[in-house]
Scaffold this active site. Structure first.
Site, PDB file in Angstrom:
ATOM      1  N   LYS A 145       2.683   2.821   5.231  1.00 36.21           N
ATOM      2  CA  LYS A 145       1.487   2.132   5.730  1.00 36.21           C
ATOM      3  C   LYS A 145       1.679   0.650   6.007  1.00 36.21           C
ATOM      4  O   LYS A 145       2.184  -0.080   5.165  1.00 36.21           O
ATOM      5  CB  LYS A 145       0.369   2.279   4.695  1.00 36.21           C
ATOM      6  CG  LYS A 145      -0.080   3.702   4.510  1.00 36.21           C
ATOM      7  CD  LYS A 145      -1.193   3.760   3.487  1.00 36.21           C
ATOM      8  CE  LYS A 145      -1.444   5.194   3.066  1.00 36.21           C
ATOM      9  NZ  LYS A 145      -1.864   5.294   1.676  1.00 36.21           N
ATOM     10  N   ARG A 182      14.456   2.738 -17.613  1.00 32.03           N
ATOM     11  CA  ARG A 182      13.544   1.731 -18.167  1.00 32.03           C
ATOM     12  C   ARG A 182      13.806   1.453 -19.643  1.00 32.03           C
ATOM     13  O   ARG A 182      13.588   0.327 -20.099  1.00 32.03           O
ATOM     14  CB  ARG A 182      12.095   2.163 -17.942  1.00 32.03           C
ATOM     15  CG  ARG A 182      11.719   1.955 -16.491  1.00 32.03           C
ATOM     16  CD  ARG A 182      10.330   2.410 -16.201  1.00 32.03           C
ATOM     17  NE  ARG A 182       9.902   1.884 -14.902  1.00 32.03           N
ATOM     18  CZ  ARG A 182       8.917   2.392 -14.173  1.00 32.03           C
ATOM     19  NH1 ARG A 182       8.266   3.437 -14.613  1.00 32.03           N
ATOM     20  NH2 ARG A 182       8.597   1.854 -13.026  1.00 32.03           N
ATOM     21  N   GLY A 187      10.790   1.942  -6.017  1.00 32.14           N
ATOM     22  CA  GLY A 187      10.260   3.076  -5.251  1.00 32.14           C
ATOM     23  C   GLY A 187      11.319   3.870  -4.507  1.00 32.14           C
ATOM     24  O   GLY A 187      12.412   4.114  -5.010  1.00 32.14           O
ATOM     25  N   GLY A 244       5.383  -1.998  -7.544  1.00 28.25           N
ATOM     26  CA  GLY A 244       4.167  -2.764  -7.230  1.00 28.25           C
ATOM     27  C   GLY A 244       4.321  -4.236  -7.558  1.00 28.25           C
ATOM     28  O   GLY A 244       3.926  -5.106  -6.780  1.00 28.25           O
TER      29      GLY A 244
HETATM   30  P1  AMP Z   1       5.813   3.302   0.775  1.00 18.49           P
HETATM   31  O1  AMP Z   1       5.374   3.800  -0.555  1.00 18.49           O
HETATM   32  O2  AMP Z   1       4.737   2.622   1.561  1.00 18.49           O
HETATM   33  O3  AMP Z   1       7.100   2.528   0.726  1.00 18.49           O
HETATM   34  O4  AMP Z   1       6.081   4.599   1.644  1.00 18.49           O
HETATM   35  C1  AMP Z   1       7.017   5.552   1.276  1.00 18.49           C
HETATM   36  C2  AMP Z   1       6.659   6.816   1.986  1.00 18.49           C
HETATM   37  O5  AMP Z   1       6.642   6.592   3.371  1.00 18.49           O
HETATM   38  C3  AMP Z   1       7.636   7.929   1.752  1.00 18.49           C
HETATM   39  O6  AMP Z   1       7.004   8.939   1.027  1.00 18.49           O
HETATM   40  C4  AMP Z   1       7.999   8.383   3.149  1.00 18.49           C
HETATM   41  O7  AMP Z   1       8.003   9.790   3.281  1.00 18.49           O
HETATM   42  C5  AMP Z   1       6.885   7.821   3.992  1.00 18.49           C
HETATM   43  N1  AMP Z   1       7.298   7.656   5.377  1.00 18.49           N
HETATM   44  C6  AMP Z   1       8.304   6.915   5.864  1.00 18.49           C
HETATM   45  N2  AMP Z   1       8.411   7.080   7.181  1.00 18.49           N
HETATM   46  C7  AMP Z   1       7.459   7.941   7.570  1.00 18.49           C
HETATM   47  C8  AMP Z   1       7.085   8.523   8.813  1.00 18.49           C
HETATM   48  N3  AMP Z   1       7.727   8.233   9.930  1.00 18.49           N
HETATM   49  N4  AMP Z   1       6.045   9.379   8.825  1.00 18.49           N
HETATM   50  C9  AMP Z   1       5.409   9.686   7.683  1.00 18.49           C
HETATM   51  N5  AMP Z   1       5.706   9.179   6.475  1.00 18.49           N
HETATM   52  C10 AMP Z   1       6.742   8.318   6.416  1.00 18.49           C
END
Ligand code: AMP
Length: 395
Positions: free
Chosen positions: A199, A38, A352, A375
């Site tokens: 999610k 950054r 991320g 974000g």
């Molecule tokens: P996000 O911040 O929504 O992009 O989510 C990232 C997170 O999703 C990471 O920490 C991953 O470990 C989690 N993740 C991805 N696939 C899975 C899964 N099948 N079960 C649980 N967590 C997951």
């Protein structure tokens, strides 16, 4: 939206220029900077202003000090690193709008730079209190926003100050908007979006917006199990967003109606516990036994996704294909990263975990753009207006 004035559109010579940067760098226990991406990303704007005769007043947030002074969140390590990089001392004010800041801002000369303390040492920053923004603005003649990572927040140092100063974009914000804006408005086709992560809830806006624009939508990661459930599959203990099953059905119907190729996992690596060393096996998607959970896409899926990604001319990627922090379940994410690099497409990584995966593989310089704001890039891809950008002057 991308038609904003930049530092090149105004005269900065002899002016005091307040620059909002994103110096929210990771620190270890001894306050050493562990990743200076950054800081490097802010340098082109700072250098341009210095070279063009501006007196530069830098500001940023760091961490979440909750509106109070806290040495743990001081920008002192950043001032030190900036001084080394710029080749002269960047003095750090002991406060943001107090005596120290005012004195240093009054003294700073053309070709010099100072840094204010963490703007989040004031609760007024995140609350966007006008009096605080006005005080901050009173230190300078011009405002430059270059903090893409916080551009989705209307805070005093991103939006508030623009009410009191002529305000333009720096190079970093300009680059982010340019690359992502082009992908969204005039993508070179085929345009493929890859979405993963935990999610469904967090990605609803992105899925909905990108479905209008892409040729293929690839969905993996934790959120894919809600889609498997929506198709009547068994998903065991895998992540499920009950409330979004209907949404998943709607997305599948909309994709079919629009002729957008929707790719979902056909097999999964599953585990009998949520840890790296649990027992694992590969099963077809929708056939996950009770007591097991999906932790990665399977090899057939990685091939299916890879084949489509390799044909793309524009790729946007946000979110891992599995629990990529656990090496045993990172394979799917790695395979997707490899396919993306092999595609030689215009590739945009939305910060991320996906950015971390690309960097870990040493592919950082093989993609077109890694967004510095997770974000902010997500909100941009949702088609939302970023308040820190909207507030800048139009060309
Ligand atoms: P996000 O911040 O929504 O992009 O989510 C990232 C997170 O999703 C990471 O920490 C991953 O470990 C989690 N993740 C991805 N696939 C899975 C899964 N099948 N079960 C649980 N967590 C997951």
């Amino acid at each position: 939206m991308y038609n904003k004035k930049t530092i090149e559109d105004i005269s900065v010579a002899g002016k005091k220029v307040l620059v909002r940067c994103d110096f929210n760098v990771p620190l270890d226990g001894d306050n050493n900077i562990t990743d200076e991406t950054r800081i490097n990303a802010a340098l082109p704007t700072v250098q341009y202003l210095l070279n063009n005769g501006a007196a530069v007043i830098l500001c940023s947030h760091l961490g979440r000090p909750k509106g109070e002074f806290n040495m743990k969140y001081s920008l002192a390590p950043v001032a030190k690193r900036l001084s080394e990089k710029l080749g002269f001392e960047v003095k750090l004010a002991a406060d943001v709008i107090g005596e120290s800041a005012k004195a240093l801002a009054a003294e700073v000369k053309a070709g010099e730079a100072i840094l204010l303390e963490n703007v989040r040492f004031h609760a007024e920053e995140e609350k966007n209190v006008p009096e605080f923004a006005k005080e901050l603005a009173s230190l300078a003649d011009i405002f430059v926003n270059d903090a893409f990572g916080t551009a989705h927040r209307a805070h005093a140092s991103t939006e508030g100050v623009t009410h009191y100063l002529p305000s333009v974009a720096g190079y970093l914000i300009g680059k982010e908007l340019d690359v992502m804006g082009k992908a969204l408005t005039a993508p070179v086709r085929p345009f493929v979006a890859i979405l993963g992560g935990a999610k469904v809830k967090d990605k609803i806006g992105v899925i909905t917006n990108l479905l209008e624009k892409v040729d293929a939508l690839v969905i993996g990661g934790g959120m894919s199990y809600t889609f498997a459930k929506a198709m009547g599959g068994e998903i065991g203990n895998s992540l499920l967003d009950e409330e979004r099953i209907e949404f998943a059905k709607e997305i599948m119907a909309t994709a079919a109606a629009k002729g957008v190729k929707l790719l979902l996992p056909v097999d999964n690596v599953i585990g009998d516990d949520f840890n790296n060393d649990c027992n694992q096996q590969i099963v077809k998607s929708g056939e996950i036994p009770a007591g097991w959970e999906g932790l990665d896409i399977g090899p057939e899926t990685a091939k299916l996704f890879g084949d489509v990604i390799r044909t793309a001319k524009t790729v946007v990627w946000n979110g891992p294909m599995g629990v990529c922090e656990m090496p045993n379940f990172a394979k799917g994410t790695i395979e997707v990263a490899k396919a993306l690099v092999e595609s030689n497409s215009i590739s945009i990584i939305g910060g991320g975990d996906s950015a971390a995966a690309i960097e870990q593989l040493g592919f950082g310089d093989k993609v077109t753009h890694i967004s510095t704001g997770g974000g902010a890039s997500l909100e941009f891809l949702e088609g939302k207006v970023l308040p820190g950008v909207a507030a800048l002057e139009d060309k």
